[in-house]
Design an enzyme around this catalytic site. Structure first.
Site, short mmCIF file in Angstrom:
data_model
loop_
_atom_site.label_atom_id
_atom_site.label_comp_id
_atom_site.label_asym_id
_atom_site.label_seq_id
_atom_site.Cartn_x
_atom_site.Cartn_y
_atom_site.Cartn_z
CB CYS A 1 -8.21 1.91 9.38
SG CYS A 1 -6.86 2.84 9.21
CG HIS B 1 -0.91 1.19 7.04
ND1 HIS B 1 -0.29 2.35 6.83
CD2 HIS B 1 -2.27 1.12 7.26
CE1 HIS B 1 -1.23 3.24 6.82
NE2 HIS B 1 -2.48 2.56 6.91
CB CYS C 1 -4.24 -3.34 9.13
SG CYS C 1 -5.82 -3.45 10.21
NE ARG D 1 -5.35 7.30 10.66
CZ ARG D 1 -5.83 6.71 9.35
NH1 ARG D 1 -7.39 6.19 9.28
NH2 ARG D 1 -5.55 6.64 8.13
#
Lengths: 267, 102
Positions: free
Chosen positions: A228, A185, A181, A224
């Site tokens: 991802c 991000h 992740c 979401r």
């Protein structure tokens, strides 16, 4: 001597990885302050639109008209009024800022899980987490909670273990494409992935459920997460799985203090 | 009427190809079983990859229609990706810590 240096490095690494939630949050916020010095921390609740002026204008135009999540909010309000929810949540729907919360029996309790707990305690069947009614109810609660500052806590060692699980998940690379992740991000936040600006992780949890044009519907945060995982060719977990609830716990703690602004729209 | 020599040759080819076929199917079964085990192990650690699932499903579907050579190829890919995912799981057990902002 070489061994001593290695040991010292390993010790410092392990100390920094096992810092407490508040130290983690401070370092997390500081990372984005350094990365985007011209962007106020609170602005990150708007995701990629805090980092891309042109996209922001398009998004604001969409939000100022008849935003596509509006029906879900209205439907959620009707469900709230007809159901047992007000009794379960102390009379007010403005409660999202306290979720997820820790529970000795259930572990990390997200808002969606709390809604189902409420239904079951009142003799009603639990909703499927992908069900429109669940999304609508959480959209209404998100709307009523707008402006409230996120305030989740990690009250004991068991909660800390769940938080740590979520934290590890966030930074672990997964899937055939070998992405975490944090790869998109945190490390690459602000860069472009094809035509899309990668949003900062800070504020990622403030605006759910969200209408995503790609989905053509309002959907929850865990959907979401699934998307991802799927994008990097990792097998996704179920909505409201322990893995995703722990991940939400960690990620929400990282946004402690930021105002809620859901539901909203995303591409 | 096929001459004896040609008939024997055709029979020989048929027999040998069917024995290779049977061998392929046994090999496919073994590979599918190995791949399934490797996939289950990595899935239990939360690091399963989507392509492993796809390859495994393809291999099983091909095996049911006796397309054993194709089943072997896909089962081998499933096994390879499951093993790679397990290496990722092992590495990420600690490597993630270096990515946490300090």
């Amino acid at each position: 001597m070489k061994h001593l240096v290695t040991l010292a490095l390993l010790a410092s690494l392990s100390l920094s990885a096992s810092a407490g939630p508040e130290e983690d949050r401070a370092a997390f916020v500081q990372f984005f302050e350094k990365r985007f010095p011209s962007v106020a921390v609170e602005e990150h609740i708007n995701g990629a639109y805090a980092l891309d002026e042109d996209k922001r204008k398009q998004w604001e135009a969409l939000e100022s008209g008849f935003p596509p999540y509006e029906d879900a909010v209205f439907d959620g309000e009707a469900l709230w009024d007809d159901g047992p929810y007000a009794d379960c949540f102390g009379g007010s729907a403005a409660v999202k800022q306290s979720y997820p919360m820790w529970d000795e029996q259930q572990g990390v309790v997200t808002l969606e899980l709390a809604l189902n707990n409420c239904r079951e305690a009142n003799g009603e069947e639990a909703l499927n987490y992908a069900d429109y009614d669940m999304v609508a109810l959480s959209a209404y609660i998100a709307f009523e909670s707008r402006g409230q500052a996120i305030n989740v806590d990690v009250p004991n060692d068991q909660a800390m273990a769940a938080y740590e699980e979520g934290k590890a998940f966030y930074y672990q690379r997964r899937g055939q494409l070998n992405f975490a992740c944090s790869s998109c991000h945190l490390e690459m936040a602000g860069n472009k992935l094809r035509s899309e600006r990668l949003s900062a992780a800070l504020g990622h949890v403030t605006h759910w459920p969200t209408y995503r044009a790609k989905w053509d519907e309002v959907g929850p945060l865990h959907k979401r997460f699934m998307e991802c995982n799927d994008q990097v060719k990792a097998k996704a977990f179920d909505l409201q799985s322990v893995e995703y609830r722990n991940l939400e716990y960690f990620l929400t703690y990282m946004s402690n203090g930021l105002p809620l602004n859901g539901p909203t729209t995303r591409k | 009427m096929i001459p004896n020599f040609t008939g024997t040759l055709v029979l020989g080819v048929l027999l040998s190809s069917s024995s290779v076929f049977a061998g392929d199917c046994a090999e496919a079964d073994s590979l599918i079983q190995k791949a399934q085990g490797a996939y289950a192990a990595v899935d239990a650690r939360g690091f399963a990859w989507v392509p492993t699932e796809t390859y495994l499903a393809d291999a099983k579907a091909e095996r049911t229609v006796d397309a054993c050579l194709d089943a072997m190829i896909h089962a081998q890919r499933a096994l390879d990706t499951a093993n790679a995912a397990m290496k990722q799981a092992d590495y990420e057990n600690t490597a993630w810590q270096s990515r946490v902002p300090k």
